[in-house]
Every structure is written in structure tokens, then in C-alpha cells.
Design an enzyme around this catalytic site. Structure first.
Site, PDB file in Angstrom:
ATOM      1  CB  SER A   1      -0.971  -0.010   1.180  1.00 16.02           C
ATOM      2  OG  SER A   1      -0.346  -0.481   2.330  1.00 16.02           O
TER       3      SER A   1
ATOM      4  CG  HIS B   1      -3.203  -0.466  -3.552  1.00 14.95           C
ATOM      5  ND1 HIS B   1      -3.615   0.839  -3.381  1.00 14.95           N
ATOM      6  CD2 HIS B   1      -3.204  -1.017  -2.317  1.00 14.95           C
ATOM      7  CE1 HIS B   1      -3.852   1.050  -2.101  1.00 14.95           C
ATOM      8  NE2 HIS B   1      -3.614  -0.057  -1.439  1.00 14.95           N
TER       9      HIS B   1
ATOM     10  CD  GLU C   1      -4.303   3.357  -6.462  1.00 15.60           C
ATOM     11  OE1 GLU C   1      -4.140   4.553  -6.640  1.00 15.60           O
ATOM     12  OE2 GLU C   1      -4.045   2.824  -5.368  1.00 15.60           O
TER      13      GLU C   1
ATOM     14  CG  ASN D   1      -3.580   4.447   0.324  1.00 12.32           C
ATOM     15  OD1 ASN D   1      -4.789   4.489   0.567  1.00 12.32           O
ATOM     16  ND2 ASN D   1      -2.873   3.339   0.423  1.00 12.32           N
TER      17      ASN D   1
END
Ligand code: NAI
Length: 719
Positions: free
Chosen positions: A430, A451, A463, A501
Site C-alpha cells: 500500500s 493494489h 489500482e 492513498n
């Protein structure tokens, strides 16, 4: 123009076959409706035709609904209202057809497709797993506009109808039979034959269409005005609670259904048309339709520019790390019948992973989404090892070991010699840049990021992260595989936090800064729930785990400096040993089973007592603005830096990955709504108050001065 409908008459039964040329699915458009009209006139005037069957010529699709492109052409609410009224007329012709019409449903029967079926005299569905029935209009911010709000309650009862319309959920054929939505269920191979037979029986009077009797409780509630008022009131309250008033179509749908009970039949239909028109002109519908187009476009996007590069077949995969994420990835793979070889360091850990996969599948079994046979078959597809046995033939390995570069490099070094030469190594990290992981590989061009979001079986986004070295074939393969797993896939470039993120960081930090300033925990969360996020940012910290959030915050601030520096409040909570929900101690209280309660007032002894008690509208606005605009500004930076390829991908990533309010379309759509000039003005004002954190991104400043937007103002939002 080529024909969508053909008519074949045999022995007094007309079979109308709907097969829209050059399209994978059947859709209603003005042209198709005109064809229907002509066919119905023929049926009405040809006395040799005793009954008819409506069937699809597509293998797994009955009718997918209205052609959404047509919605974009409405210039006003009135236009849409007229289109709905035209739909009513068409459906009424089906209903009043001299020769009764039997709908023979195989595959998706949605929106206008279901509305047409409801107007038929009899409905037979195939028990094909692909046969689903539903009214998804509210998902587009609209209401059913071709009689759905009027006919569905008459057929399945008020409560079942409201459930279908308000949740926009599809029902499977078996459930459709249970609730009386279809009259009969047959094997797909005999659908046409049985439909023709039923048409003949209905025409000869030897079979009547029987009304389904609802259960005793439903009758008591629904079959009298007082009971119905209770049902409507409860539905309205629940809708308002769930949507916080952000989705007006749900209330409009309720109103349209209610109008069908309160006034005449004509009034009910007229109200449906009027509300359909009104909803089609809302900004909410505009954004939800954008998301529909964007997801559809993404399904056709291979993720790479060179169309000649084809994805490799992935018939089995390896998963490293049988923890929380590894188990989730394995579960969604076996659900698609892709065998998984599972590897961890200890047998007990592998056992735990297998149990976690079984739990996900069990849940589907309990909800009857799969049969016992499918459960057994799917679970048998996952096998575990503590060595790398069985990895010699896997074309793709997804790594979900600890979030530690040394561990990732270690597994890479162990695994690579055992894999086929062309195998792909995908990391579910991540926060660690993929290029850093690839640096430990002998074949960096075969290394990529995949991801997933947690919980993997529920979260729709994947992702895919590429480095400059990643081979196009690798990207195309993991994009295709992600899609096979049912994910909406965006391809992003490698940088700390990737996209989702990255934009989450300033949003969460801004919430944390407000904790530092003494804004109460629940005031912050409530403000962002009202803005439309599914959970507030402080709750999200507890969910993610305070330790995990702290580590990822450190990575982000190392990369981007003070702009995304985690708050003091988070640091203090981590230092106090709280972990959030997994440790049953965080900003909120949790019971032994991990169920969340109210704010844990003892946090204020750690982070400082609240200074700003009252939740005034001004404070709510400030919270929303600081958090949301920090996120929007960061999203635009990602576009500037080439992290996302285009605004569409950023909007999808934000909505499906981190819950950006769908009715706002995503950060780029929201920026267009505000207008770049207004957005820059607000960011600059915030930057005066909080220097360094709100400097408008370069692109926004340019857009503010030349008046450009991320998306065209009218027409199809994405190609
Ligand atoms: P976890 O701690 O539940 O699972 C990690 C697993 O890796 C454990 O079972 C551990 O025994 C195993 N493992 C450690 N070293 C190993 C080795 N040398 N060989 C094989 N297995 C080994 O962690 P979680 O949450 O599943 O995270 C895994 C990865 O997914 C991390 O990179 C994390 O950043 C990422 N991730 C986590 C998300 C989350 O919400 N938890 C979301 C997205 C990504």
C-alpha cells in the site's frame, strides 16, 4: 437503419425477437420504440395472430434498459418528462395488445426491459444464473420512467417493490419467482418453446395469469391506506437516514409509487413522468451518469497505449502471504474459478488463510449467491504450502506479505528462480514504491503493483501501478486479470501512496489537524458524513489501524513534506498504545466483538480537551471545505505529475477506492462543479490561514485564468 425487432408468426403465435444490431445488449431507444409500435400495430390488425412472445436474440441478455445516450440529449426536465410519457404509451400498447404478450426472459432484464415485461400478460424467466431482473434507475439518480413505479408494486406488492426500486438491486430468477415478479421458471433450453405454449394457452383461455398472494403480514400492512402510510413513512425515514438527503431520486421514487396509490391510474403515471423529468435535470443524476460512463469506458481500456499488445492468459495464480489481504485476493480468484496456490511461512498461518477464504465463500453460500456445489468446487481450488511447491507453472504471483521492503525483497529472491521466465510478480503493497520492490528483481519489467482495497471481496477498485520499466504486456495482463476478478481497474504511475492513498493523506491529516485544534471527534466525522463520505475520517483511522495509518503517514510526509504531515493527535494516540478497532481501543469505543460505540471520551486526556464544542453550520462548512479541498487539490497534483492518466481515472479511483461521494462525481468533477476560479479562490483563502497546506496546484491556477474545465460541460462526459 437495420432492424432490431423481427416478427415470425407460426400457428397463430407471433414471436417478436429483439436483437439490436452491432450491440452486445438490447436497449430501448426512440427508434426501437417506433419499431415496437409498428409491430404492435401489425399484431393488433392481423386477426390470425392469437398471442405473442417477446424474446431476445442475444445469448445472455434480455433487455438492458433504455439507451443512456438518449438521456444526455434532454435539454430540460420537460424533455425528459415527454420521453417518459412516450415510454408510458409504448408500454401501454404492450399491455393493451389485442393478442396477449408473454415475456420470455433470459439474461439481464433491467430498467425499461423489466418495465416492458411488467406490461406483458405473463412472464417466464430462465433459470440461467445470468438471468437477473431489476430497476437500477435510482443508481443513475433517476427513477423508473416507463411505468416501473406504477406496475411493479401491483405485481410484487408494495414492500418488495420499494425494496427493488430504492436499493436498485437485481433479483435472481428464483427470487423473482418467489416474489411473483415472474410467473414461471424454466431451463433456458426450453424457454422459447414453453413461452409459445403459454401464449397459446392464454389466447385460448385455458390458462389465466394468477395474481400472487402476498404473505399475511404484508396484506395487513399493505392492503389498507393506514398500513401503506406506515410502509411509506418507514421507507422515507430509512432513506433519509441512509442518504442524508444527498440522493433526491430515492425520495422522488417513493413519491411516484405513492402517487400510484393515492390518485387515479393516470395521475400515478403522470407523476412518474414529471418526477423522472425533474430528476433527470439534477446535478446528482448528471454525476451518477458520468460514473456510469466512466466505469463503462474503463472496462474497455486495456491500460496501455499499444493496442497490439495482448494480455497473457492467467489460468492459475500464486498468492504470497495468507494474511488478511492474501486471503481476500485468493477468495475473489477462486470465485472466478481461478486456482490459487497459497504460500506463507508457517502451516498454522496457511491454515488461517484457508479458513478466511472459506469464510468469504461461506458468506456467499449463506446468502444463496452460490450453491453448495459451487462452494465446494471453489474452495477446492485453493491449496497451501510453506515452500514454493506448485509455483513452477504459475503465470502470476500476487504478493501480500508484511509491509516491509526487506521481506518483499526476500520473497522475491526466493521465488524468482522457481517461477516460469515470463511470470509476473505483482505486489499488493500500500505504500512501498513499486520501483523499489522491482530493484530487488532480476526481471524488473515483470514487476507491477496490484493494489487491492480491503475487504477485497467487497471493494470494487483495483489500482494497477506501473513503473517506467514495467512491460506493456505485464500491465495488460494484470488489468485483464483484475477485471476478471470483477474489479474496476485504474492504471496509475508509481509514486508514494500511488493515487488513492495519496489523496487520502491530506484529507485525513486535515481532519487530524482539527483534532489538534480542539474540534471534537464526532463533529469532524459527522460533517464529512454529511458531505457524503461513507465513514468519517476519524472513524476511518480507527478502521485502518492507527499504527498502519501512522506508518503510511510517515511515508507520505517523507515524500511530500509538511503538506501531508500527520497530525499530532494521531501521533499521541499511537504513542499511548491504541491501535484502533483491531485493538478495540481507538478514538471510538468498541465492545468485545469489535462493534463500534460512541466517542471514547478518554482520548481527550491524550490529545487535549475539545476547545470548539459547538457544531455550528460555519464549523461544519469549515471541516468539509478543509478536508475535501485538500483532497481535490492533491488529486489535481496527481494529474499534473502524471500519476493518473486522466481525470476520469482519478474520479473513479476516489469514488470506488476511498468513498468520495458518488453524487459529486469524484474530485475532478467536483472541481468542475465549483469552477477552477472559485476553487483557487477558496484554496488561497485557506492557504492564508494555514500556510503551506493549500497552495493551489499549478494546473488549477492555469485553469482558473483561462476558464477551462476537466470535462466537457455538455454531451458525453467521457468517450
Ligand atoms: P497481514 O499481516 O494480515 O498478512 C501478512 C502475511 O504475510 C502474514 O500471514 C505473514 O505470515 C505473511 N508473511 C510474512 N512474511 C512472509 C514470507 N516471507 N513469505 C510468505 N508469507 C509471509 O497483512 P495484510 O494486511 O494482509 O497486508 C499484506 C500486504 O497488503 C501489505 O503489503 C499491506 O501494505 C498491503 N495492503 C493492506 C491493506 C489492508 O487494509 N490491510 C490494504 C491494501 C494493501
Amino acid at each position: 437503419m437495420s432492424q432490431a425487432l423481427t416478427l415470425a408468426v407460426d400457428g397463430g403465435i407471433a414471436v417478436i425477437t429483439f436483437d439490436l444490431p452491432n450491440e452486445p445488449v438490447n436497449k430501448f431507444s426512440a427508434a426501437v420504440i417506433a419499431e415496437f409500435d409498428a409491430i404492435l400495430t401489425r399484431i393488433d390488425t392481423d386477426a390470425s395472430i392469437k398471442a405473442a412472445v417477446l424474446i431476445s436474440g442475444k445469448p445472455d441478455n434480455f433487455i438492458a434498459g433504455a439507451d443512456i445516450d438518449a438521456f444526455l440529449e434532454f435539454k430540460s426536465a420537460k424533455d425528459a418528462e415527454l420521453a417518459s410519457a412516450a415510454g408510458h404509451k409504448a408500454m401501454e400498447r404492450i399491455e393493451r395488445s389485442r393478442a396477449p404478450i408473454v415475456a420470455a426472459i433470459n439474461g439481464a432484464c433491467l430498467g425499461g426491459g423489466l418495465e416492458a415485461s411488467l406490461a406483458c400478460a405473463y412472464r417466464i424467466a430462465s433459470d440461467n444464473p445470468k438471468t437477473v431482473l431489476g430497476l437500477p434507475e435510482t443508481q443513475l439518480g433517476l427513477i423508473p420512467g416507463a411505468g416501473g413505479t406504477q406496475r411493479l408494486p401491483r405485481v410484487v406488492g408494495l414492500q418488495a417493490a420499494l425494496d427493488m426500486i430504492l436499493t436498485a438491486k437485481n433479483v435472481r430468477a428464483r427470487k423473482a419467482l418467489q416474489i411473483g415478479l415472474v410467473d414461471e421458471l424454466v431451463h433456458p433450453s426450453i424457454l422459447r418453446e414453453v413461452a409459445v405454449q403459454r401464449a397459446r394457452e392464454i389466447a385460448s383461455g385455458s390458462r389465466r395469469h394468477e395474481e400472487k398472494k402476498h404473505g399475511a403480514k404484508e396484506v395487513v400492512l399493505e392492503d389498507n391506506p393506514i398500513g401503506r402510510a406506515v410502509v411509506f413513512r418507514q421507507a422515507r425515514e430509512m432513506t433519509l437516514k441512509k442518504t442524508r438527503g444527498n440522493y433526491p431520486a430515492l425520495l422522488a421514487a417513493l413519491d411516484a409509487v405513492a402517487a400510484g396509490y393515492h390518485g387515479t391510474r393516470e395521475q400515478g403515471f403522470a407523476e412518474e413522468a414529471r418526477l423522472f423529468g425533474e430528476m433527470s435535470a439534477t446535478a446528482v443524476s448528471n454525476q451518477l451518469i458520468f460514473l456510469f460512463y466512466a466505469t463503462t469506458a474503463l472496462k474497455k481500456d486495456s491500460g496501455i497505449a499499444d493496442a497490439s499488445v495482448k494480455p497473457l492468459p492467467v489460468k492459475q495464480i500464486g498468492v504470497l502471504g495468507t494474511g488478511f489481504m492474501g486471503a481476500g485476493i485468493a477468495a475473489v480468484s477462486v470465485m472466478q474459478n481461478v486456482p490459487v496456490r497459497f504460500k506463507d511461512t508457517k502451516h498454522e498461518q496457511v491454515g488461517r488463510g484457508l479458513a478466511a477464504v472459506r469464510d468469504v465463500l461461506k458468506d456467499r453460500l449463506v446468502k444463496r449467491q452460490i450453491t453448495k456445489q459451487q462452494f465446494d468446487d471453489q474452495f477446492s481450488l485453493v491449496s497451501g504450502t510453506v515452500e514454493y511447491t506448485g509455483f513452477g507453472s504459475v503465470p502470476l504471483v500476487i504478493e501480500a506479505v508484511f509491509e516491509d521492503l526487506a521481506v518483499k525483497h526476500q520473497v522475491l529472491a526466493e521465488l524468482e528462480p522457481k517461477l516460469p521466465a515470463h511470470a509476473i510478480f505483482a505486489s499488493n503493497t500500500s505504500t512501498i514504491p513499486i520501483a523499489k520492490i522491482a530493484a530487488g528483481s532480476k526481471r524488473p519489467e515483470r514487476v507491477v503493483g496490484m493494489h487491492f482495497f480491503s475487504p477485497v471481496h467487497k471493494m470494487p477498485l483495483l489500482e494497477v501501478i506501473v513503473t517506467p520499466q514495467t512491460a506493456p504486456e505485464v500491465t495488460a495482463t494484470v488489468v485483464a486479470f483484475g477485471r476478471k476478478l470483477g474489479k474496476t481497474v485504474i492504471v496509475v504511475n508509481d509514486a508514494p501512496g500511488f493515487f488513492a492513498n495519496r489523496i487520502l493523506a491530506p484529507y485525513i491529516n486535515e481532519a487530524g489537524r482539527m483534532l489538534d485544534e480542539g474540534v471534537p471527534v464526532d463533529v469532524i466525522d459527522r460533517a464529512l458524513l454529511a458531505f457524503g463520505f461513507p465513514v468519517g475520517p476519524v472513524t476511518l483511522l480507527d478502521e485502518v489501524g492507527l499504527d498502519v495509518a501512522g506508518k503510511s503517514g510517515a511515508v507520505m510526509s517523507a515524500a511530500f513534506g509538511d503538506r501531508v504531515k500527520p497530525s499530532a493527535a494521531l501521533g499521541k494516540l499511537i504513542a499511548s498504545g491504541r491501535l484502533g478497532r483491531k485493538g478495540k481501543k481507538g478514538f471510538y469505543l468498541y465492545d468485545e466483538r469489535g462493534k463500534k460505540g460512541g466517542v471514547d471520551e478518554s482520548v481527550y486526556a491524550i490529545i487535549g480537551a475539545p476547545q470548539r464544542q459547538a457544531s455550528s453550520p460555519a464549523l461544519v462548512q469549515e471541516i468539509q471545505e478543509r478536508c475535501a479541498l485538500a483532497m481535490v487539490n492533491e488529486a489535481v497534483r496527481c494529474l499534473d505529475e502524471g500519476i493518473v492518466r486522466q481525470p476520469r481515472d482519478g474520479d473513479i479511483g476516489a469514488v470506488f477506492g476511498i468513498g468520495f461521494p458518488p453524487f459529486r462525481g469524484g474530485p475532478f468533477r467536483y472541481a468542475d462543479t465549483l469552477g477552477a476560479a472559485e476553487l483557487v479562490k477558496r484554496l488561497q483563502a485557506l492557504d492564508v490561514q494555514y500556510p503551506g497546506r493549500f497552495v493551489p496546484s499549478a494546473r488549477l491556477v492555469t485553469m482558473a485564468s483561462d476558464g477551462t474545465r476537466f470535462y466537457p460541460a455538455t454531451g458525453k462526459p467521457v468517450g
